[in-house]
Design a protein around this motif. Sequence first.
Motif, mmCIF file in Angstrom:
data_model
loop_
_atom_site.group_PDB
_atom_site.id
_atom_site.type_symbol
_atom_site.label_atom_id
_atom_site.label_comp_id
_atom_site.label_asym_id
_atom_site.label_seq_id
_atom_site.Cartn_x
_atom_site.Cartn_y
_atom_site.Cartn_z
ATOM 1 N N ARG A 160 0.845 -1.190 0.000
ATOM 2 C CA ARG A 160 0.000 0.000 0.000
ATOM 3 C C ARG A 160 0.881 1.241 0.000
ATOM 4 O O ARG A 160 2.036 1.196 0.413
ATOM 5 N N SER A 161 0.341 2.353 -0.429
ATOM 6 C CA SER A 161 1.125 3.583 -0.575
ATOM 7 C C SER A 161 1.773 4.048 0.724
ATOM 8 O O SER A 161 2.785 4.728 0.706
ATOM 9 N N ASN A 162 1.228 3.651 1.882
ATOM 10 C CA ASN A 162 1.821 4.039 3.162
ATOM 11 C C ASN A 162 2.891 3.053 3.633
ATOM 12 O O ASN A 162 3.411 3.173 4.733
ATOM 13 N N GLY A 163 3.183 2.047 2.804
ATOM 14 C CA GLY A 163 4.207 1.069 3.131
ATOM 15 C C GLY A 163 3.683 -0.214 3.744
ATOM 16 O O GLY A 163 4.454 -1.159 3.946
ATOM 17 N N SER A 164 2.394 -0.295 4.055
ATOM 18 C CA SER A 164 1.832 -1.524 4.614
ATOM 19 C C SER A 164 1.919 -2.644 3.582
ATOM 20 O O SER A 164 1.483 -2.481 2.447
ATOM 21 N N ALA A 165 2.493 -3.762 4.017
ATOM 22 C CA ALA A 165 2.643 -4.914 3.128
ATOM 23 C C ALA A 165 1.473 -5.868 3.323
ATOM 24 O O ALA A 165 1.046 -6.130 4.454
ATOM 25 N N PHE A 166 0.966 -6.361 2.220
ATOM 26 C CA PHE A 166 -0.129 -7.324 2.227
ATOM 27 C C PHE A 166 0.250 -8.525 1.384
ATOM 28 O O PHE A 166 1.122 -8.445 0.515
ATOM 29 N N THR A 167 -0.442 -9.609 1.628
ATOM 30 C CA THR A 167 -0.430 -10.753 0.723
ATOM 31 C C THR A 167 -1.850 -10.848 0.163
ATOM 32 O O THR A 167 -2.762 -10.160 0.657
ATOM 33 N N VAL A 168 -2.037 -11.688 -0.811
ATOM 34 C CA VAL A 168 -3.395 -11.884 -1.328
ATOM 35 C C VAL A 168 -4.304 -12.332 -0.189
ATOM 36 O O VAL A 168 -5.430 -11.851 -0.051
ATOM 37 N N ARG A 169 -3.805 -13.211 0.672
ATOM 38 C CA ARG A 169 -4.593 -13.687 1.821
ATOM 39 C C ARG A 169 -4.963 -12.521 2.744
ATOM 40 O O ARG A 169 -6.127 -12.320 3.072
ATOM 41 N N SER A 170 -3.981 -11.743 3.156
ATOM 42 C CA SER A 170 -4.253 -10.688 4.142
ATOM 43 C C SER A 170 -5.055 -9.529 3.554
ATOM 44 O O SER A 170 -5.871 -8.920 4.260
ATOM 45 N N ILE A 171 -4.877 -9.229 2.277
ATOM 46 C CA ILE A 171 -5.667 -8.140 1.700
ATOM 47 C C ILE A 171 -7.130 -8.568 1.561
ATOM 48 O O ILE A 171 -8.038 -7.762 1.745
ATOM 49 N N GLY A 172 -7.358 -9.849 1.286
ATOM 50 C CA GLY A 172 -8.735 -10.356 1.256
ATOM 51 C C GLY A 172 -9.388 -10.254 2.623
ATOM 52 O O GLY A 172 -10.552 -9.864 2.746
ATOM 53 N N GLN A 173 -8.640 -10.589 3.661
ATOM 54 C CA GLN A 173 -9.180 -10.507 5.017
ATOM 55 C C GLN A 173 -9.366 -9.054 5.455
ATOM 56 O O GLN A 173 -10.351 -8.713 6.103
ATOM 57 N N TYR A 174 -8.431 -8.196 5.078
ATOM 58 C CA TYR A 174 -8.530 -6.769 5.386
ATOM 59 C C TYR A 174 -9.764 -6.173 4.710
ATOM 60 O O TYR A 174 -10.544 -5.438 5.326
ATOM 61 N N PHE A 175 -9.942 -6.479 3.441
ATOM 62 C CA PHE A 175 -11.112 -6.039 2.681
ATOM 63 C C PHE A 175 -12.397 -6.503 3.364
ATOM 64 O O PHE A 175 -13.346 -5.728 3.536
ATOM 65 N N LEU A 176 -12.442 -7.784 3.745
ATOM 66 C CA LEU A 176 -13.656 -8.340 4.331
ATOM 67 C C LEU A 176 -14.018 -7.602 5.618
ATOM 68 O O LEU A 176 -15.193 -7.315 5.864
ATOM 69 N N HIS A 177 -13.015 -7.283 6.424
ATOM 70 C CA HIS A 177 -13.305 -6.510 7.634
ATOM 71 C C HIS A 177 -13.971 -5.189 7.279
ATOM 72 O O HIS A 177 -14.924 -4.768 7.937
ATOM 73 N N ASP A 178 -13.489 -4.515 6.254
ATOM 74 C CA ASP A 178 -14.049 -3.221 5.880
ATOM 75 C C ASP A 178 -15.542 -3.338 5.560
ATOM 76 O O ASP A 178 -16.358 -2.546 6.033
ATOM 77 N N VAL A 179 -15.902 -4.349 4.798
ATOM 78 C CA VAL A 179 -17.298 -4.543 4.396
ATOM 79 C C VAL A 179 -18.166 -4.882 5.609
ATOM 80 O O VAL A 179 -19.267 -4.343 5.778
ATOM 81 N N VAL A 180 -17.665 -5.753 6.486
ATOM 82 C CA VAL A 180 -18.411 -6.128 7.693
ATOM 83 C C VAL A 180 -18.501 -4.935 8.648
ATOM 84 O O VAL A 180 -19.561 -4.665 9.225
ATOM 85 N N HIS A 181 -17.393 -4.229 8.817
ATOM 86 C CA HIS A 181 -17.376 -3.096 9.745
ATOM 87 C C HIS A 181 -18.392 -2.032 9.325
ATOM 88 O O HIS A 181 -19.095 -1.477 10.176
ATOM 89 N N HIS A 182 -18.481 -1.773 8.045
ATOM 90 C CA HIS A 182 -19.441 -0.764 7.595
ATOM 91 C C HIS A 182 -20.881 -1.250 7.727
ATOM 92 O O HIS A 182 -21.778 -0.430 7.933
ATOM 93 N N LEU A 183 -21.118 -2.541 7.664
ATOM 94 C CA LEU A 183 -22.456 -3.052 7.990
ATOM 95 C C LEU A 183 -22.779 -2.747 9.447
ATOM 96 O O LEU A 183 -23.897 -2.379 9.791
ATOM 97 N N HIS A 184 -21.794 -2.909 10.310
ATOM 98 C CA HIS A 184 -21.940 -2.553 11.720
ATOM 99 C C HIS A 184 -22.250 -1.061 11.841
ATOM 100 O O HIS A 184 -23.131 -0.661 12.611
ATOM 101 N N ASP A 185 -21.541 -0.232 11.065
ATOM 102 C CA ASP A 185 -21.765 1.221 11.101
ATOM 103 C C ASP A 185 -23.207 1.585 10.750
ATOM 104 O O ASP A 185 -23.781 2.507 11.343
ATOM 105 N N VAL A 186 -23.782 0.876 9.778
ATOM 106 C CA VAL A 186 -25.144 1.208 9.330
ATOM 107 C C VAL A 186 -26.204 0.340 9.998
ATOM 108 O O VAL A 186 -27.374 0.389 9.647
ATOM 109 N N ARG A 187 -25.782 -0.466 10.945
ATOM 110 C CA ARG A 187 -26.676 -1.387 11.665
ATOM 111 C C ARG A 187 -27.415 -2.293 10.690
ATOM 112 O O ARG A 187 -28.625 -2.461 10.759
#
Length: 188
Positions: A160-187
Amino acid sequence: MTLPSPEMPGSAQARPAAIIPDTKDWTGVVDEGCAECGFRSDEVPPAALGGTVRDLVPRWVAALHRPDVRVRPEPTTWSVLEYGAHVRDVHRVFAERVRRMLAEDGPLFDNWDQDATAVEQRYDLQDPVVVAEELAVSAEEFAAQLDAVREDELDRPGIRSNGSAFTVRSIGQYFLHDVVHHLHDVRG
């Protein structure tokens, strides 16, 4: 990644109050889980990522069909519509990043300013029915892409542009958290 500008009637309407940019480094949620929403993306095996993405779509579609979809709970908090448009674009951005990780050796990703995108693309004025449809399509496309990742590709890197390193596995998991977290945000 620059997303196309939607053609929308009434785009000259006053812009809503600015959102205070989220500057938290969320990369830790992959290994530690999220204290805010309680989701542990590290507990989702790579082979289940695509199916989990598909399972979340009906909840997003239902949220985007609420009568108050455009109402911000606070002036500086996104509405369900704005979150939904963001999640639609998250699917698209991460699909492109995974595509590059599979095709290139250690690609460097340009910064994606999600707050600027929300303002530039006028998430607040988009049609929630269209956003729901586009979210469902982009989710299915990314889910199919995740389903096609082979075991020997899971550790392919990207930065990532800030230097965070990902693998295909970890970026998939990171992405999934974002989608779930925003569901939490909107209840959702």
